[in-house]
Design an enzyme around this catalytic site. Structure first.
Site, mmCIF file in Angstrom:
data_model
loop_
_atom_site.group_PDB
_atom_site.id
_atom_site.type_symbol
_atom_site.label_atom_id
_atom_site.label_comp_id
_atom_site.label_asym_id
_atom_site.label_seq_id
_atom_site.Cartn_x
_atom_site.Cartn_y
_atom_site.Cartn_z
ATOM 1 N N ARG A 232 -120.957 -36.618 -23.220
ATOM 2 C CA ARG A 232 -122.274 -36.041 -22.959
ATOM 3 C C ARG A 232 -122.657 -35.130 -24.133
ATOM 4 N NH1 ARG A 232 -123.170 -39.646 -19.781
ATOM 5 N NH2 ARG A 232 -123.537 -39.408 -17.553
ATOM 6 N N HIS A 280 -127.842 -43.815 -26.360
ATOM 7 C CA HIS A 280 -127.127 -43.775 -25.068
ATOM 8 C C HIS A 280 -126.962 -45.200 -24.521
ATOM 9 C CE1 HIS A 280 -126.147 -41.081 -21.372
ATOM 10 N NE2 HIS A 280 -125.440 -42.189 -21.350
HETATM 11 C C1 GLV Z 1 -123.694 -43.188 -18.528
HETATM 12 O O1 GLV Z 1 -123.807 -42.289 -19.268
HETATM 13 C C2 GLV Z 1 -123.196 -43.099 -17.184
HETATM 14 O O2 GLV Z 1 -123.035 -41.980 -16.667
HETATM 15 O O3 GLV Z 1 -122.952 -44.160 -16.588
#
Ligand code: GLV
Length: 317
Positions: A232, A280
């Site tokens: 994160r 992401h």
């Molecule tokens: C991605 O970041 C998830 O939490 O699946």
């Protein structure tokens, strides 16, 4: 009618909503009387038995008196725990998906190959049309240090090990994994950081991991090592990372997650020559898999069985 409420204050979950409807209506499912509602469409709060959420909107969860569980639609649950009005007792579940873990293994393997084979230097030299053959070394000469050894970290460690890399892993609790040097403890050990040619963060976001990758952390890494973050964004102090890159302490960084997403147009990370920004996308479960897991838990709750993949709030994962 029993309702599964799908909600996000930040993302459009309409495709997932259709997948949930399909999973609920599938012949093997026994929940055909389940209504799937995409917030903020109208619903009766007394009918809502479960919420499938990504960044749930404030004010929603406390207004659901029959709520049996809140399901994160991802592996991470911090976006639910951060909800200021999260009801105290309600269980939280997460997605646990083998394909998602495999996707993460592919992403980290790509980063390891990128640095191990010197593609960072080769791409940089292309701009000046410089032909220089880098020295070639065995993958075993390149050590990858993985932070986090849950379902994802374990798949990543195995994939790298099976591709010939030397692998270390650090986690809070002790683990044994064949062919992988493991460390346990509340903070990454100095030896782990000092010996890794590439450190990969796959940690869940908790109070202990917030800001973990700071100036002290980068200074403890092997000089000239690379850093990968697919955990994160809040785990990295961006200014400290940029300083370590600019000082030459770090060779490069591959970043998939950020404090604020989408990453701001103004962020210096976009144009930094030693940084690769990915949106992401390191790994995600398919909508079908997410839907299947959530609908199965609705089914379980309605037949009085324990739900699966619940998290421990105190641990944060
Ligand atoms: C991605 O970041 C998830 O939490 O699946």
């Amino acid at each position: 009618m029993a309702t599964l409420l799908v909600c996000s204050a930040t993302d459009d979950l309409s495709t997932l909503c259709s997948a949930l409807e399909a999973a609920a209506a599938a012949p093997e499912g026994q929940v055909r009387d389940l209504k799937v509602v995409l917030w903020p469409a109208a619903f009766d709060p007394w009918d809502v038995v479960a919420v499938a959420a990504w960044n749930p909107p404030a004010g929603l969860l406390p207004a659901l008196p029959a709520l049996k569980f809140v399901a994160s639609i991802g592996a991470g649950i911090e976006h639910i725990l951060q909800c200021p009005d999260l009801p105290e007792e309600v269980p939280i579940t997460r997605i646990v998906d083998t394909q998602q873990a495999q996707g993460m293994a592919e992403y980290v393997l790509w980063a390891a190959l990128h640095f191990h084979r010197g593609f960072d230097e080769i791409l940089a030299r292309q701009t000046s049309r410089t032909w220089r053959v880098p020295p070639q070394a065995a993958a075993s000469a390149f050590r990858v240090g993985i932070m986090g050894l849950g379902g994802m970290g374990t798949q990543v460690a195995k994939r790298l090990r099976d591709n010939g890399f030397s692998v270390s892993a650090w986690a809070r609790r002790a683990h044994e994994l064949q062919g992988v040097q493991t460390f346990a403890g509340s903070t990454p050990p100095a030896e782990f950081l000092a010996l890794s040619d590439m450190v990969v963060c796959l940690l869940p976001l908790t109070a202990q991991t917030t800001g973990l990758c700071n100036a002290e952390f980068f200074a403890a890494m092997k000089p000239g090592a690379a850093f990968v973050n697919a955990g994160r964004g809040q785990q990295v102090v961006t200014g400290d990372l940029l300083a370590a890159l600019d000082a030459g302490q770090l060779r490069g960084a591959v970043l998939d997650v950020f404090d604020t997403e989408p990453l701001s147009q103004q962020s210096p990370l976009w144009s930094h020559p030693k940084v690769i920004v990915t949106p992401h996308m390191a790994s995600a479960a398919t909508d079908a898999s997410i839907a299947c897991q959530i609908v199965s838990n609705v089914q379980r709750v309605r037949s009085g069985q324990a739900i699966e993949n619940t998290v421990t709030r105190e641990q944060g994962y």
